[in-house]
Scaffold this active site. Structure first.
Site, mmCIF file in Angstrom:
data_model
loop_
_atom_site.group_PDB
_atom_site.id
_atom_site.type_symbol
_atom_site.label_atom_id
_atom_site.label_comp_id
_atom_site.label_asym_id
_atom_site.label_seq_id
_atom_site.Cartn_x
_atom_site.Cartn_y
_atom_site.Cartn_z
ATOM 1 N N ALA A 63 0.852 -1.191 0.000
ATOM 2 C CA ALA A 63 0.000 0.000 0.000
ATOM 3 C C ALA A 63 0.887 1.240 0.000
ATOM 4 C CB ALA A 63 -0.892 -0.015 1.228
ATOM 5 N N GLY A 108 0.928 -5.255 0.654
ATOM 6 C CA GLY A 108 -0.175 -5.445 -0.293
ATOM 7 C C GLY A 108 0.271 -6.100 -1.591
ATOM 8 N N GLU A 111 0.249 -9.672 -0.823
ATOM 9 C CA GLU A 111 -1.175 -10.055 -0.719
ATOM 10 C C GLU A 111 -1.795 -10.195 -2.111
ATOM 11 O OE1 GLU A 111 -2.079 -6.728 1.851
ATOM 12 O OE2 GLU A 111 -2.385 -8.057 3.564
ATOM 13 N N GLU A 131 4.517 -4.845 7.200
ATOM 14 C CA GLU A 131 3.676 -3.804 7.812
ATOM 15 C C GLU A 131 4.071 -3.505 9.251
ATOM 16 O OE1 GLU A 131 2.585 -6.331 5.971
ATOM 17 O OE2 GLU A 131 1.063 -5.649 4.569
#
Ligand code: CAA
Length: 258
Positions: A63, A108, A111, A131
């Site tokens: 992200a 992300g 992911e 993260e």
């Protein structure tokens, strides 16, 4: 510039993450691009296989942290929810998606790769859920898909330490299907996509549904579900064609669209 660039090549749709200056970090434009990808594949029945790849040295560094810094909790949650739903959409699509991981697949980005059906990685790629290093936790399936893919304890370790693992280690852990030479990544992925695109589109979709949905069931229910999907595949025109072609010792001519 579009955050994701789409290029169609026969039945293969290439989706290129296109923010190399930010290592393809996921901002709202990237999320919108992923939503568009799902919509596009639903509508365009000639797309048989999708390949997602990054532009530049990263697949996707997660992200966009700068965007997060400008966001309040509610906005951040909304963006993560849209991202999470787009990734769930990957699993529900009829066409398989291959992640061609050309570099960093972090947060992300990891992911996103995990939500794809296959992961082919460059020898230079790295995976991880970092993260924790910036005081947050994964929000688009990192703690969940990773534990299901590589096991509970190893996923716990990666999410708690934020450590990055190499493509080779990711392959050993079962996170990656295959590691290839960096300059051969696109060609190798294209080869695999073409092999899949030559199969019966009905059978491909049913395999994807059987594995993905069955994975979330207990074994007994999963096998019963598989049996129903088998019957569905058996009743298709492609099944008749495939079995007849076998007996007639020729190559089957399956449908070209889903
Ligand atoms: N968000 C925003 N910008 C990012 C970014 C990110 N996730 N990752 C890299 N960038 C930007 C950098 O800020 C830098 O921009 P500037 O040149 O303007 O400073 C540019 O991309 C190049 O990055 P680096 O100079 O850091 O490149 P590097 O090769 O030295 O390091 C890296 C590469 C190890 C991937 C490092 O960039 C990094 O650690 N990035 C952050 C990874 C991360 O923490 N991801 C998780 C995000 S949160 C998340 O993903 C939550 C979720 O569940 C969805």
């Amino acid at each position: 510039m579009d955050a994701i660039v789409f290029e169609k090549e026969d039945g293969i749709l290439w989706a290129k993450l296109n923010r190399p200056e930010a290592l393809n970090a996921i901002n709202e434009d990237v999320v919108a691009g992923l939503e568009k990808l799902v919509e596009k594949v639903r509508e365009e029945r000639d797309v048989r296989v999708v390949i997602i790849i990054g532009t530049g040295k990263a697949f996707c560094a997660g992200a966009d942290i700068k965007m997060f810094l400008r966001s309040d909790t509610f906005t951040a949650r909304e963006i993560i929810e849209r991202l999470g739903k787009a990734l769930e959409g990957f699993e529900d699509l009829d066409a398989p998606i291959i992640a061609a991981v050309n570099g960093f697949a972090l947060g992300g980005g990891c992911e996103m790769a995990m939500a794809c059906d296959l992961i082919i990685a460059s020898e230079k790629a790295f995976f991880g859920q970092p993260e924790i290093n910036i005081g947050i936790i994964p929000g688009a399936g990192g703690t969940q898909r990773l534990a299901r893919l590589i096991g509970w304890k190893k996923a716990m370790e990666l999410c708690l330490t934020g450590d990055r693992i190499s493509a080779q280690e990711a392959e050993k852990l079962g996170l990656v299907n295959k590691v290839v030479k960096d300059d051969e990544l696109e060609e190798e992925v294209r080869k695999i996509a073409k092999i899949i695109a030559e199969k019966s589109p009905t059978a491909v979709t049913l395999v994807k549904q059987a594995v993905n949905r069955g994975f979330k069931m207990g074994l007994k229910d999963g096998i019963a579900y598989e049996r129903d999907l088998f019957a569905l595949s058996f009743s298709s025109e492609d099944a008749r064609e495939g079995m007849t072609a076998f007996v007639e010792k020729r190559k089957p001519e399956f449908r070209k669209t889903r």
